[in-house]
Write a protein that holds these residues in place. Sequence first.
Motif, PDB file in Angstrom:
ATOM      1  N   GLN A  22      -0.144  -4.325   0.212  1.00 52.49           N
ATOM      2  CA  GLN A  22      -1.604  -3.945  -0.020  1.00 52.49           C
ATOM      3  C   GLN A  22      -1.895  -3.014  -1.229  1.00 52.49           C
ATOM      4  OE1 GLN A  22      -4.172  -5.499   1.722  1.00 52.49           O
ATOM      5  NE2 GLN A  22      -2.269  -6.956   2.048  1.00 52.49           N
ATOM      6  N   ILE A  23      -1.123  -2.052  -1.477  1.00 53.93           N
ATOM      7  CA  ILE A  23      -0.967  -1.334  -2.308  1.00 53.93           C
ATOM      8  C   ILE A  23      -1.080  -1.828  -3.767  1.00 53.93           C
ATOM      9  CG2 ILE A  23       0.398   0.745  -3.583  1.00 53.93           C
ATOM     10  CD1 ILE A  23       1.065   1.498  -0.955  1.00 53.93           C
ATOM     11  N   ILE A  24      -0.068  -3.034  -4.063  1.00 57.40           N
ATOM     12  CA  ILE A  24       0.162  -3.689  -5.105  1.00 57.40           C
ATOM     13  C   ILE A  24      -1.297  -4.398  -5.412  1.00 57.40           C
ATOM     14  CG2 ILE A  24       1.033  -5.734  -6.175  1.00 57.40           C
ATOM     15  CD1 ILE A  24       3.596  -5.024  -4.403  1.00 57.40           C
ATOM     16  N   LEU A  25      -1.833  -4.872  -4.355  1.00 61.11           N
ATOM     17  CA  LEU A  25      -3.000  -5.589  -4.274  1.00 61.11           C
ATOM     18  C   LEU A  25      -4.145  -4.707  -5.074  1.00 61.11           C
ATOM     19  CD1 LEU A  25      -3.355  -8.359  -1.461  1.00 61.11           C
ATOM     20  CD2 LEU A  25      -3.129  -8.640  -3.977  1.00 61.11           C
ATOM     21  N   LYS A  26      -4.310  -3.437  -4.308  1.00 64.83           N
ATOM     22  CA  LYS A  26      -5.482  -2.499  -4.582  1.00 64.83           C
ATOM     23  C   LYS A  26      -5.399  -2.247  -6.257  1.00 64.83           C
ATOM     24  CE  LYS A  26      -4.868   1.559  -3.711  1.00 64.83           C
ATOM     25  NZ  LYS A  26      -4.722   3.031  -3.205  1.00 64.83           N
ATOM     26  N   PHE A  27      -4.144  -1.886  -6.457  1.00 70.11           N
ATOM     27  CA  PHE A  27      -4.093  -1.163  -7.975  1.00 70.11           C
ATOM     28  C   PHE A  27      -4.411  -2.577  -9.095  1.00 70.11           C
ATOM     29  CE2 PHE A  27      -1.622   2.049  -6.369  1.00 70.11           C
ATOM     30  CZ  PHE A  27      -1.684   3.193  -7.363  1.00 70.11           C
ATOM     31  N   GLN A  28      -4.018  -3.741  -8.646  1.00 65.58           N
ATOM     32  CA  GLN A  28      -4.314  -4.815  -9.414  1.00 65.58           C
ATOM     33  C   GLN A  28      -5.766  -5.329  -9.602  1.00 65.58           C
ATOM     34  OE1 GLN A  28      -3.254  -9.435  -9.417  1.00 65.58           O
ATOM     35  NE2 GLN A  28      -1.723  -8.471 -10.639  1.00 65.58           N
ATOM     36  N   ASN A  29      -6.454  -5.407  -8.339  1.00 64.74           N
ATOM     37  CA  ASN A  29      -7.875  -5.685  -8.098  1.00 64.74           C
ATOM     38  C   ASN A  29      -8.823  -4.578  -8.586  1.00 64.74           C
ATOM     39  OD1 ASN A  29      -7.230  -7.898  -6.677  1.00 64.74           O
ATOM     40  ND2 ASN A  29      -7.506  -6.999  -4.781  1.00 64.74           N
ATOM     41  N   LYS A  30      -8.379  -3.496  -8.737  1.00 68.34           N
ATOM     42  CA  LYS A  30      -9.047  -2.426  -9.393  1.00 68.34           C
ATOM     43  C   LYS A  30      -8.681  -2.136 -10.700  1.00 68.34           C
ATOM     44  CE  LYS A  30     -10.621  -0.271  -5.146  1.00 68.34           C
ATOM     45  NZ  LYS A  30     -10.542   1.060  -4.437  1.00 68.34           N
ATOM     46  N   LEU A  31      -7.798  -2.788 -11.381  1.00 68.20           N
ATOM     47  CA  LEU A  31      -7.220  -2.766 -12.868  1.00 68.20           C
ATOM     48  C   LEU A  31      -6.771  -1.089 -12.959  1.00 68.20           C
ATOM     49  CD1 LEU A  31      -9.535  -4.842 -14.934  1.00 68.20           C
ATOM     50  CD2 LEU A  31      -7.358  -5.387 -14.023  1.00 68.20           C
ATOM     51  N   GLU A  32      -6.130  -0.543 -12.214  1.00 67.73           N
ATOM     52  CA  GLU A  32      -5.933   0.896 -11.897  1.00 67.73           C
ATOM     53  C   GLU A  32      -4.415   1.040 -12.466  1.00 67.73           C
ATOM     54  OE1 GLU A  32      -6.891   2.429  -8.227  1.00 67.73           O
ATOM     55  OE2 GLU A  32      -9.327   2.732  -8.805  1.00 67.73           O
ATOM     56  N   PHE A  33      -3.468   0.007 -12.589  1.00 70.39           N
ATOM     57  CA  PHE A  33      -2.421   0.205 -12.696  1.00 70.39           C
ATOM     58  C   PHE A  33      -2.098   0.843 -14.275  1.00 70.39           C
ATOM     59  CE2 PHE A  33      -2.941  -4.412 -13.441  1.00 70.39           C
ATOM     60  CZ  PHE A  33      -2.409  -4.415 -14.559  1.00 70.39           C
ATOM     61  N   THR A  34      -1.105   1.472 -14.530  1.00 65.34           N
ATOM     62  CA  THR A  34      -0.657   1.975 -15.975  1.00 65.34           C
ATOM     63  C   THR A  34       0.676   1.427 -16.013  1.00 65.34           C
ATOM     64  OG1 THR A  34       0.146   4.100 -15.052  1.00 65.34           O
ATOM     65  CG2 THR A  34      -2.231   3.992 -15.889  1.00 65.34           C
ATOM     66  N   VAL A  35       1.300   1.130 -17.293  1.00 65.48           N
ATOM     67  CA  VAL A  35       2.414   0.554 -17.538  1.00 65.48           C
ATOM     68  C   VAL A  35       3.326   1.463 -18.574  1.00 65.48           C
ATOM     69  CG1 VAL A  35       3.607  -1.293 -18.654  1.00 65.48           C
ATOM     70  CG2 VAL A  35       1.476  -1.860 -17.644  1.00 65.48           C
ATOM     71  N   SER A  36       4.435   1.355 -18.217  1.00 65.33           N
ATOM     72  CA  SER A  36       5.519   2.591 -18.994  1.00 65.33           C
ATOM     73  C   SER A  36       6.642   1.720 -19.023  1.00 65.33           C
ATOM     74  CB  SER A  36       5.408   3.652 -18.478  1.00 65.33           C
ATOM     75  OG  SER A  36       5.987   3.905 -17.047  1.00 65.33           O
ATOM     76  N   SER A  37       7.467   2.411 -19.949  1.00 70.23           N
ATOM     77  CA  SER A  37       9.131   1.731 -19.996  1.00 70.23           C
ATOM     78  C   SER A  37       9.901   2.560 -19.515  1.00 70.23           C
ATOM     79  CB  SER A  37       9.299   1.422 -21.368  1.00 70.23           C
ATOM     80  OG  SER A  37       8.424   0.360 -22.244  1.00 70.23           O
ATOM     81  N   LYS A  38      10.860   1.808 -18.713  1.00 68.46           N
ATOM     82  CA  LYS A  38      12.117   2.785 -18.226  1.00 68.46           C
ATOM     83  C   LYS A  38      13.421   2.660 -19.358  1.00 68.46           C
ATOM     84  CE  LYS A  38      12.366  -0.146 -14.602  1.00 68.46           C
ATOM     85  NZ  LYS A  38      12.719  -0.543 -13.130  1.00 68.46           N
ATOM     86  N   GLN A  39      14.204   3.331 -19.174  1.00 70.28           N
ATOM     87  CA  GLN A  39      15.486   3.716 -20.044  1.00 70.28           C
ATOM     88  C   GLN A  39      16.178   2.338 -20.521  1.00 70.28           C
ATOM     89  OE1 GLN A  39      18.068   6.615 -18.318  1.00 70.28           O
ATOM     90  NE2 GLN A  39      16.854   8.359 -19.107  1.00 70.28           N
ATOM     91  N   ASP A  40      16.012   1.406 -19.485  1.00 70.02           N
ATOM     92  CA  ASP A  40      16.583   0.044 -19.963  1.00 70.02           C
ATOM     93  C   ASP A  40      15.652  -0.850 -20.807  1.00 70.02           C
ATOM     94  OD1 ASP A  40      14.966  -0.660 -18.133  1.00 70.02           O
ATOM     95  OD2 ASP A  40      16.350  -1.386 -16.796  1.00 70.02           O
TER      96      ASP A  40
END
Length: 240
Positions: A22-40
């Motif tokens: 449900q958290i995953i859906l909420k972030f995507q439906n509201k376009l509230e997710f931010t993207v960054s890169s991990k060390q790998d």
Amino acid sequence: MKNETIKDFLLLGEKAAKEAGQIILKFQNKLEFTVSSKQDGTEVTNADMEAEKKIIEIIKSECPNHKIYGEEFGLQDKDSKSDYLWAIDPIDGTSAYINQELTACVNLCLLKNNKAILGVIYNPFTNELFTAKEGESKLNGNKLPYIKQTAEKRTLNYHPSKKNIKDIKILLTLWKDGHVKKLIDQGGSPAYNLAMVAKGAHSHFIMDCYRDPNPEDYSAPVLLVRNAGEIGRASCRERV
């Protein structure tokens, strides 16, 4: 948790996976997710982080002594003497999630003395809840596989980490000669791709691994496939 049974653990895993979904859906439906890169160099979103926090919170509320290894936050309670370890990937298939595809999922497994005893794979976009325990795999409560593949209807799913021309030519030859009815690259979550084998939607899944797997990568889907009968046993190798 009063009764530490597989049934109780499975219900706990289902609850954690659904709430994370449900958290995953909420972030995507509201376009509230931010993207960054991990060390790998791989991508991670704030949805990954929040979903993993929720899973840890739910597991710790019932099983405070259990160890937890998460894709984003690593090992929790490493000094615990418990035989149990939860291995979790809050969003398996992050790139697909970022692209708003429907092939990302929550992927978690419970291991006892390093052996997988149950797994949960939840795709919140399709509302598919795959569960596995020793000798039994289910999708939304229905025993797997419930799609029966035949020799005339084989779907081979190839998920390359890089475009290996030699492998692709071999697969195209199999398809051209009629040994494979359909050849696809579904992409997204490898765990979800393996779940499709357990379901019977794909006869085989081949993945070109670019690194050694961690417990949260394949423990749940391999258990799911192994329990799904003849199709699962024929399609799952030890190296997966």
